[in-house]
Design a protein around this motif. Sequence first.
Motif, PDB file in Angstrom:
ATOM      1  N   PHE A  10       9.010  10.306   0.784  1.00 37.96           N
ATOM      2  CA  PHE A  10       9.255   9.124   1.593  1.00 37.96           C
ATOM      3  C   PHE A  10       7.904   8.470   1.885  1.00 37.96           C
ATOM      4  CE2 PHE A  10      10.150   6.885   5.605  1.00 37.96           C
ATOM      5  CZ  PHE A  10      11.322   6.237   5.261  1.00 37.96           C
ATOM      6  N   ALA A  11       7.886   7.155   2.059  1.00 33.78           N
ATOM      7  CA  ALA A  11       6.622   6.479   2.376  1.00 33.78           C
ATOM      8  C   ALA A  11       6.813   5.509   3.529  1.00 33.78           C
ATOM      9  CB  ALA A  11       6.104   5.735   1.150  1.00 33.78           C
ATOM     10  N   LEU A  12       5.774   5.379   4.328  1.00 35.49           N
ATOM     11  CA  LEU A  12       5.749   4.388   5.404  1.00 35.49           C
ATOM     12  C   LEU A  12       4.672   3.374   5.066  1.00 35.49           C
ATOM     13  CD1 LEU A  12       6.058   6.720   8.490  1.00 35.49           C
ATOM     14  CD2 LEU A  12       7.635   4.867   7.899  1.00 35.49           C
ATOM     15  N   LEU A  13       5.053   2.106   4.971  1.00 31.55           N
ATOM     16  CA  LEU A  13       4.117   1.083   4.510  1.00 31.55           C
ATOM     17  C   LEU A  13       3.827   0.058   5.601  1.00 31.55           C
ATOM     18  CD1 LEU A  13       5.618   0.220   0.985  1.00 31.55           C
ATOM     19  CD2 LEU A  13       3.996   2.025   1.573  1.00 31.55           C
ATOM     20  N   ASP A  14       2.571  -0.022   5.994  1.00 29.30           N
ATOM     21  CA  ASP A  14       2.100  -1.147   6.800  1.00 29.30           C
ATOM     22  C   ASP A  14       2.001  -2.320   5.833  1.00 29.30           C
ATOM     23  OD1 ASP A  14       0.901  -2.825   8.649  1.00 29.30           O
ATOM     24  OD2 ASP A  14      -1.103  -1.985   8.326  1.00 29.30           O
ATOM     25  N   ILE A  15       2.456  -3.495   6.230  1.00 33.12           N
ATOM     26  CA  ILE A  15       2.457  -4.619   5.290  1.00 33.12           C
ATOM     27  C   ILE A  15       1.062  -5.200   5.110  1.00 33.12           C
ATOM     28  CG2 ILE A  15       3.259  -6.994   4.915  1.00 33.12           C
ATOM     29  CD1 ILE A  15       5.935  -6.171   6.030  1.00 33.12           C
ATOM     30  N   ASP A  16       0.413  -5.523   6.226  1.00 31.61           N
ATOM     31  CA  ASP A  16      -0.876  -6.203   6.185  1.00 31.61           C
ATOM     32  C   ASP A  16      -1.990  -5.164   6.136  1.00 31.61           C
ATOM     33  OD1 ASP A  16      -3.115  -7.688   6.559  1.00 31.61           O
ATOM     34  OD2 ASP A  16      -2.569  -8.462   8.527  1.00 31.61           O
ATOM     35  N   LEU A  17      -2.715  -5.110   5.016  1.00 30.70           N
ATOM     36  CA  LEU A  17      -3.775  -4.113   4.890  1.00 30.70           C
ATOM     37  C   LEU A  17      -5.163  -4.740   5.055  1.00 30.70           C
ATOM     38  CD1 LEU A  17      -2.330  -1.931   1.977  1.00 30.70           C
ATOM     39  CD2 LEU A  17      -2.190  -1.540   4.433  1.00 30.70           C
ATOM     40  N   GLY A  18      -5.215  -5.898   5.674  1.00 31.93           N
ATOM     41  CA  GLY A  18      -6.498  -6.536   5.980  1.00 31.93           C
ATOM     42  C   GLY A  18      -7.021  -7.401   4.848  1.00 31.93           C
ATOM     43  N   GLU A  19      -7.743  -8.449   5.209  1.00 33.10           N
ATOM     44  CA  GLU A  19      -8.324  -9.408   4.260  1.00 33.10           C
ATOM     45  C   GLU A  19      -7.289  -9.956   3.282  1.00 33.10           C
ATOM     46  OE1 GLU A  19     -11.325  -6.570   4.144  1.00 33.10           O
ATOM     47  OE2 GLU A  19     -11.033  -7.475   6.094  1.00 33.10           O
ATOM     48  N   GLY A  20      -6.089 -10.169   3.792  1.00 30.77           N
ATOM     49  CA  GLY A  20      -5.055 -10.771   2.956  1.00 30.77           C
ATOM     50  C   GLY A  20      -4.358  -9.796   2.018  1.00 30.77           C
TER      51      GLY A  20
END
Lengths: 349, 127
Positions: B54-64
């Motif tokens: 399973f994975a948990l993904l933050d959408i915004d990883l900085g600098e676009g």
Amino acid sequence: MPGPVRADSPELKGLDLAGSEARYRAIVDTAVDAIVVIDEIGRIRAFNPSAERLFERTAESMIGLNVRELMSEPHREAHDGYLAGYIATGDRKIIGIGRAVEGRRSDGSTFPLELSVAEWWADGERFFTGVMRDVTERVRSEERQQMMVNELNHRVKNTLATVQSIAMQTLRNAPSLESARVDLTERLLALAKAHDVLTRESWDGADLGDIVASAIEAHGAVDRVQVSGGRVRLRPKSAVALAMALHELFTNATKYGALRHETGRISICWRGRGSFEGDDLELSWAEHGGPVVEAPSHRGFGLRMIEGLARDLSGDVRLDFLPEGLVCRIGAVRRSGAFDGGELGRRTA
Amino acid sequence: MADEPHRRVLVVEDEPMVAMLIEDMLVDLGCIIAGVATTVGEAMEMASSLQVDFALLDIDLGEGATSFEVAVALGARRTPFAWLTGFGPRGVPPGYAMAPVLDKPINPTLFAEVIRAWPARGQAGAG
């Protein structure tokens, strides 16, 4: 080019018509807003100089053309229908109202404009006057504002998640409620200080030196810390992580390490490039002259924060609890121990 | 929880402190942290090289940078994931909204529900 105004309004009656037409003509020609007059079938009958500038077309080339030439789809295709529909039904969609539409230059490029339309009659013929103003700047500034509101909301919620993280870890590891209260407060103050540094630069990033200076000052350690390193730019999140890691190191030094005794000193040095330029940074913290330190028995918030910072800088972390004091090195270990025998080695020797 | 196999979870989150929070919450739920990635490159690498349930993904990883590419790679490997974002559900484009969306700060109850919805591989998912 036919005159744009042939009004037969009562107040013009009896006046020198040639003179008044010249005056009305001057008003239209000098108007800041673009003015285009069309007839019932959409043919352009007048096109003032502001319209020439706005659409980058000459009046000469436009007079007689269908006004849809100035429009982009879907209105371009539908405009003849709009006119016919209005003339048949009298149902007003834009006349006397005005709205935001898209204009089209001769090269096909489009831009937002605000359009108001008035209807008038002269010599039994019906005309429509369109007054237009380029609103590119306004639209852009509205978009910018919306983007900033979204960005602010995102930042606030991320910061709340950060606070959630600090609170949960502090409460989880606290030996007592009183120590949790103190630790949590101090950590939130450290977070706020990092935000102060970032806010000064509109959250574009921060100088590593500024973050270090802010932490030294907050811990009242100006005379006890030696700093060396060039100008290094950090991304906002790296700056926050560094500020929090430094806070933990200072707190630890005050409680158990170099800052516990008058004789203790700390050197903070760094070299390489910052996180903006490709994560090639080496950072070291070395305590000396303090009491003998022992490695902590568990991995608390401080150590995890330092590890988190290292991960953020794409480096590793090494902690050495030497007799002369704690030495913490970040970023160097993975790259063949670049600190060994280097600047740091000389300082602690 | 002892008789449940541990889920192996990949965390993609660029903010170190938020990543710590997620790790703690996952460990509390009996999960194993397969890896923590802070960039798209790391996440792509870990998604292909690690065993991940399973994975948990933050959408915004900085600098676009965003993790949509990671979502596509996980989808191709049939690895379930959830979004974790300060933008809220409205921040997830329609094409990616089939995955659950967790807001920041994290509601532990909703977080546990999302994590428990997927069994570890080798449990129900096998065969």
